[in-house]
Design an enzyme around this catalytic site. Sequence first.
Site, PDB file in Angstrom:
ATOM      1  N   HIS A  19      -4.699  -5.149  -0.648  1.00  0.00           N
ATOM      2  CA  HIS A  19      -5.356  -4.042  -1.341  1.00  0.00           C
ATOM      3  C   HIS A  19      -6.858  -4.059  -1.092  1.00  0.00           C
ATOM      4  O   HIS A  19      -7.481  -3.012  -0.884  1.00  0.00           O
ATOM      5  CB  HIS A  19      -5.101  -4.126  -2.851  1.00  0.00           C
ATOM      6  CG  HIS A  19      -3.699  -3.824  -3.254  1.00  0.00           C
ATOM      7  ND1 HIS A  19      -2.650  -4.659  -2.971  1.00  0.00           N
ATOM      8  CD2 HIS A  19      -3.169  -2.782  -3.933  1.00  0.00           C
ATOM      9  CE1 HIS A  19      -1.533  -4.140  -3.452  1.00  0.00           C
ATOM     10  NE2 HIS A  19      -1.820  -3.000  -4.037  1.00  0.00           N
ATOM     11  N   GLN A 344      -7.771 -11.363  12.862  1.00  0.00           N
ATOM     12  CA  GLN A 344      -6.663 -10.592  13.426  1.00  0.00           C
ATOM     13  C   GLN A 344      -7.129  -9.417  14.277  1.00  0.00           C
ATOM     14  O   GLN A 344      -6.559  -9.150  15.340  1.00  0.00           O
ATOM     15  CB  GLN A 344      -5.749 -10.103  12.296  1.00  0.00           C
ATOM     16  CG  GLN A 344      -4.554  -9.289  12.777  1.00  0.00           C
ATOM     17  CD  GLN A 344      -3.465  -9.195  11.740  1.00  0.00           C
ATOM     18  OE1 GLN A 344      -2.861 -10.204  11.391  1.00  0.00           O
ATOM     19  NE2 GLN A 344      -3.219  -7.997  11.230  1.00  0.00           N
ATOM     20  N   TRP A 362       1.486  -2.347   6.170  1.00  0.00           N
ATOM     21  CA  TRP A 362       0.806  -1.174   6.721  1.00  0.00           C
ATOM     22  C   TRP A 362      -0.549  -1.516   7.330  1.00  0.00           C
ATOM     23  O   TRP A 362      -0.940  -0.927   8.345  1.00  0.00           O
ATOM     24  CB  TRP A 362       0.659  -0.085   5.674  1.00  0.00           C
ATOM     25  CG  TRP A 362       0.161   1.207   6.264  1.00  0.00           C
ATOM     26  CD1 TRP A 362      -1.003   1.854   5.998  1.00  0.00           C
ATOM     27  CD2 TRP A 362       0.831   2.012   7.247  1.00  0.00           C
ATOM     28  NE1 TRP A 362      -1.110   3.006   6.753  1.00  0.00           N
ATOM     29  CE2 TRP A 362       0.011   3.123   7.534  1.00  0.00           C
ATOM     30  CE3 TRP A 362       2.052   1.888   7.931  1.00  0.00           C
ATOM     31  CZ2 TRP A 362       0.354   4.110   8.450  1.00  0.00           C
ATOM     32  CZ3 TRP A 362       2.397   2.875   8.851  1.00  0.00           C
ATOM     33  CH2 TRP A 362       1.551   3.966   9.099  1.00  0.00           C
ATOM     34  N   ASN A 363      -1.297  -2.445   6.749  1.00  0.00           N
ATOM     35  CA  ASN A 363      -2.573  -2.828   7.357  1.00  0.00           C
ATOM     36  C   ASN A 363      -2.349  -3.340   8.776  1.00  0.00           C
ATOM     37  O   ASN A 363      -3.042  -2.933   9.715  1.00  0.00           O
ATOM     38  CB  ASN A 363      -3.270  -3.905   6.527  1.00  0.00           C
ATOM     39  CG  ASN A 363      -3.785  -3.382   5.204  1.00  0.00           C
ATOM     40  OD1 ASN A 363      -4.087  -2.204   5.057  1.00  0.00           O
ATOM     41  ND2 ASN A 363      -3.881  -4.261   4.217  1.00  0.00           N
ATOM     42  N   SER A 364      -1.387  -4.237   8.936  1.00  0.00           N
ATOM     43  CA  SER A 364      -1.095  -4.785  10.262  1.00  0.00           C
ATOM     44  C   SER A 364      -0.544  -3.714  11.194  1.00  0.00           C
ATOM     45  O   SER A 364      -0.825  -3.720  12.400  1.00  0.00           O
ATOM     46  CB  SER A 364      -0.100  -5.945  10.144  1.00  0.00           C
ATOM     47  OG  SER A 364      -0.692  -7.051   9.485  1.00  0.00           O
ATOM     48  N   GLU A 367      -3.464  -1.682  12.410  1.00  0.00           N
ATOM     49  CA  GLU A 367      -4.286  -2.470  13.324  1.00  0.00           C
ATOM     50  C   GLU A 367      -3.620  -2.597  14.690  1.00  0.00           C
ATOM     51  O   GLU A 367      -4.290  -2.529  15.725  1.00  0.00           O
ATOM     52  CB  GLU A 367      -4.568  -3.844  12.723  1.00  0.00           C
ATOM     53  CG  GLU A 367      -5.523  -3.789  11.532  1.00  0.00           C
ATOM     54  CD  GLU A 367      -5.557  -5.080  10.736  1.00  0.00           C
ATOM     55  OE1 GLU A 367      -5.087  -6.108  11.263  1.00  0.00           O
ATOM     56  OE2 GLU A 367      -6.040  -5.062   9.588  1.00  0.00           O
ATOM     57  N   GLY A 382       9.817  -4.308   0.711  1.00  0.00           N
ATOM     58  CA  GLY A 382       8.876  -3.240   0.385  1.00  0.00           C
ATOM     59  C   GLY A 382       8.753  -2.212   1.484  1.00  0.00           C
ATOM     60  O   GLY A 382       9.735  -1.846   2.135  1.00  0.00           O
ATOM     61  N   ASP A 383       7.524  -1.743   1.707  1.00  0.00           N
ATOM     62  CA  ASP A 383       7.285  -0.722   2.724  1.00  0.00           C
ATOM     63  C   ASP A 383       7.460  -1.271   4.133  1.00  0.00           C
ATOM     64  O   ASP A 383       7.544  -0.491   5.092  1.00  0.00           O
ATOM     65  CB  ASP A 383       5.877  -0.142   2.571  1.00  0.00           C
ATOM     66  CG  ASP A 383       4.794  -1.187   2.813  1.00  0.00           C
ATOM     67  OD1 ASP A 383       4.900  -2.289   2.256  1.00  0.00           O
ATOM     68  OD2 ASP A 383       3.836  -0.885   3.552  1.00  0.00           O
ATOM     69  N   GLN A 384       7.531  -2.592   4.271  1.00  0.00           N
ATOM     70  CA  GLN A 384       7.629  -3.193   5.602  1.00  0.00           C
ATOM     71  C   GLN A 384       8.869  -2.710   6.355  1.00  0.00           C
ATOM     72  O   GLN A 384       8.821  -2.488   7.567  1.00  0.00           O
ATOM     73  CB  GLN A 384       7.652  -4.718   5.484  1.00  0.00           C
ATOM     74  CG  GLN A 384       6.411  -5.306   4.831  1.00  0.00           C
ATOM     75  CD  GLN A 384       6.622  -6.728   4.340  1.00  0.00           C
ATOM     76  OE1 GLN A 384       7.563  -7.408   4.770  1.00  0.00           O
ATOM     77  NE2 GLN A 384       5.765  -7.187   3.436  1.00  0.00           N
TER      78      GLN A 384
END
Length: 555
Positions: A19, A344, A362-364, A367, A382-384
């Site tokens: 977050h 990363q 989502w961040n990864s 990226e 989850g969203d993964q």
Amino acid sequence: MGSESLVHVFLVSFIGQGHVNPLLRLGKRLAAKGLLVTFCTAECVGKEMRKSNGITDEPKPVGDGFIRFEFFKDRWAEDEPMRQDLDLYLPQLELVGKEVIPEMIKKNAEQGRPVSCLINNPFIPWVCDVAESLGLPSAMLWVQSAACLAAYYHYYHGLVPFPSESDMFCDVQIPSMPLLKYDEVPSFLYPTSPYPFLRRAILGQYGNLEKPFCILMDTFQELESEIIEYMARLCPIKAVGPLFKNPKAQNAVRGDFMEADDSIIGWLDTKPKSSVVYISFGSVVYLKQEQVDEIAHGLLSSGVSFIWVMKPPHPDSGFELLVLPEGFLEKAGDRGKVVQWSPQEKILEHPSTACFVTHCGWNSTMESLTSGMPVVAFPQWGDQVTDAKYLVDEFKVGVRMCRGEAEDRVIPRDEVEKCLLEATSGSKAAEMKQNALKWKAAAEAAFSEGGSSDRNLQAFVDEVRRISASLNSKSSAVGYVKSKINGVVEYVDSKLNGKAAPVEEANTRTNGIAKVEQPKAANGKVEIAELTPINGKVEIAELKPINGKVELVES
């Protein structure tokens, strides 16, 4: 221009690394556009951010603006393990936050930094309530994909069928989205999810979704065009990603809780182009020891070079420290590196990196797409699982190693080896790389000046400035001063017939500035006589309405 003269936005973040990172990235983008940004979260992670990133109390210049930091104590002991239980911690954070955030806003105003807008991320929807109580506008940063925003929205409002206890294997069809198989739906929505507290935390924002005047999203129009256009008819969304790419803030402060091992870049420099597999499962995913063993053996069998991030678990998480198989590092030799935390973004952009074995957070995901990096999808929950579906089937930049918690199995070493080789050599790898570079170009166009995300962010900044000007005009519309007493126009405490007494007059003034102190009220009203400026200035300390009213009358 000093930071105090800029329009000021106040960002409040939940304490999770996933977050903090996107909200801080948004903050740097807003600062680069000429705003003063205050980033705020709880001290329990603030101290880690200060230690790992050299954060100080001074505003840091970013582009045309500044970013600064404020942290508040959540009133739990520093080593309180209950922070790991969201059902316990979120109510505590709300209880404290609703008290201390208004105090912080008031203090900023007193110090010449009045706040014009509050922005929060998921898990803390009460920030919108705080803004409303202060008469301030609010916005929200959604930290998952537009597809997941739509999935949660349709679940919350009961618009389409989802897996239920009576139909566990129900596929989900949401308008403007591909069909999601039951195990491709965000897994917190499964009736059997072991994480119902996360479902409650995420859906909490949907009960407040009408309060933010804008929902900002870390995605871009070209990536999720159909679902963005569809959801824009249901709520005020703006795609402003990818946020981690910020040409004006390349060296600006980061939000990592652990210091990254930057020495790994020197090791990467020694490796051939597209030869190294990067493995990281984010900040909160912890695998079973058996799965770690299988990944390790698959790596050795594949013969590929690798960087593997193995973040130690939080002491209060209940997870055991994972260990590598005996002799693993010796067998890998110089073709493998294991680190606790990594830079990363730099690794994904490095020409020696071939692919990214990722949990598909989502961040990864953003990226990897923005860096033109193919992926091996290893989602957990989850969203993964939804992101993995899009990476493999829609964006066509990945191979799937597993399907997430619904699959409930350990992926054996031979499958690990097969996926690694498929993603790093042969026609499939070449096709994935070509598609990844296409998305990289689209992402760069979106955040470049005049691109879709840049235009959306500028429109948001313009709206915040417009709102700020409106707030300032309202606060200065209290009136003007004719009378001076020792250069200061004052309200007196006495009342005549239930009304505040008229202002005394005098002929002197100081510095040409008239000051108005807080008037006293009678009968639930504040009545103000006509005021005229002296040398064009009127300074007002504080006017508080009583019973919701402040009345202006002409004398």
